[in-house]
Scaffold this active site. Sequence first.
Site, PDB file in Angstrom:
ATOM      1  N   CYS A   1      -2.015   2.413   9.079  1.00  0.00           N
ATOM      2  CA  CYS A   1      -3.061   1.668   8.813  1.00  0.00           C
ATOM      3  C   CYS A   1      -4.239   1.573   9.631  1.00  0.00           C
ATOM      4  O   CYS A   1      -5.305   1.422   9.139  1.00  0.00           O
ATOM      5  CB  CYS A   1      -2.572   0.277   8.714  1.00  0.00           C
ATOM      6  SG  CYS A   1      -1.154  -0.079   7.439  1.00  0.00           S
TER       7      CYS A   1
ATOM      8  N   HIS B   1       0.896  -1.339   0.102  1.00  0.00           N
ATOM      9  CA  HIS B   1      -0.027   0.193   0.115  1.00  0.00           C
ATOM     10  C   HIS B   1       1.021   1.123  -0.057  1.00  0.00           C
ATOM     11  O   HIS B   1       2.079   1.231   0.820  1.00  0.00           O
ATOM     12  CB  HIS B   1      -0.875   0.105   1.410  1.00  0.00           C
ATOM     13  CG  HIS B   1      -2.070  -0.830   1.316  1.00  0.00           C
ATOM     14  ND1 HIS B   1      -2.450  -1.579   2.499  1.00  0.00           N
ATOM     15  CD2 HIS B   1      -3.016  -0.916   0.215  1.00  0.00           C
ATOM     16  CE1 HIS B   1      -3.680  -2.113   2.023  1.00  0.00           C
ATOM     17  NE2 HIS B   1      -4.071  -1.705   0.912  1.00  0.00           N
TER      18      HIS B   1
HETATM   19  N1  ARG Z   1      -3.963  -7.063   6.345  1.00  0.00           N
HETATM   20  C1  ARG Z   1      -4.197  -6.238   5.659  1.00  0.00           C
HETATM   21  C2  ARG Z   1      -4.065  -6.239   4.390  1.00  0.00           C
HETATM   22  O1  ARG Z   1      -3.288  -6.895   3.847  1.00  0.00           O
HETATM   23  C3  ARG Z   1      -3.299  -4.901   6.244  1.00  0.00           C
HETATM   24  C4  ARG Z   1      -3.797  -3.428   5.819  1.00  0.00           C
HETATM   25  C5  ARG Z   1      -2.984  -2.351   6.156  1.00  0.00           C
HETATM   26  N2  ARG Z   1      -3.447  -1.243   5.611  1.00  0.00           N
HETATM   27  C6  ARG Z   1      -2.674  -0.130   5.341  1.00  0.00           C
HETATM   28  N3  ARG Z   1      -3.590   0.980   5.125  1.00  0.00           N
HETATM   29  N4  ARG Z   1      -1.530  -0.474   4.725  1.00  0.00           N
HETATM   30  O2  ARG Z   1      -4.858  -5.568   3.399  1.00  0.00           O
END
Ligand code: ARG
Length: 288
Positions: free
Chosen positions: A281, A181
């Site tokens: 996150c 991300h």
């Molecule tokens: N387990 C989640 C996923 O893989 C973690 C999300 C993390 N969020 C972020 N904004 N980076 O989607």
Amino acid sequence: MTNPTLASSSSAVSAVRTPSPRHYLMCRPEHFTVTYRINPWMDPSLPTDTALAVAQWTTLYDLYRSLGHTVDLVDQVEGLPDMVYTANGGFVIGNVAYGAKFTHAERQPEGPAFMEWFRDQGYRVIEPQNVNEGEGDFLLVGDTILAGTGFRSASNSHEEVGSIFGREVVTLTLVDPRFYHLDTAISVLTPDTDDAHANIAYLPAAFDAASQTELARRYPDAIHVSDEDGSVLGLNSISDGYNVVISSRAKGFEAQLRAAGYNPIGVDLSELLLGGGGVKCCTLELRR
Ligand code: ARG
């Protein structure tokens, strides 16, 4: 390449950093666990400790409030363990909430759950046409939206977010699966400013060559973090313009921030790191 840059430039040191009160959405991780693997951080065979996740999360929640920020809460739906990562729940500017449409089936029910919360709170909700994971991949930097692609949000969502909010969108391509991300590779240091005064910290190696060139051109004063700090999700942080809440493991980044006139505050979210998420996150910015 990996040398910290500009932390010692005189303009950075003399800059006056001003905090401003923020408004966030968080989700208490009452049903947090890791039962599937959709990023390299997740390993369902490792144990998780939900009580510890809640305790660590509460430290972050309390910290925001002690800094004068407003934090709204959405209830975690049982069976949606990743809902704690509210940054992925949408993207909000000026009371308009662009809903999320998740890449992976495991998280898809979160899209409607967050949209329902936004509607209940009186936001104007825009149903997404294209795959996007909210503020995980869309970062408002000055007047511009930086938009990530490569692993999660589809590039056609970049056009969509640009037309909804009538802003310039800069597409950035992520190339390292650990930084899937955009908010794992870029930290917005100046939440409330225009393009001319905006600044970020980032991990250059997380991006393809064209994106690195674009970032260097737009943000010549940016802090470049080390791979070591990036690798503990150190960039997954939240700034109010002065206080920057970061992973307590990101020691180099902490020093760079301090040298640049910010006030880094470390928190330990080791349990939430098992799901591949950190400070940012767990935090969605609500811009009314
Ligand atoms: N387990 C989640 C996923 O893989 C973690 C999300 C993390 N969020 C972020 N904004 N980076 O989607």
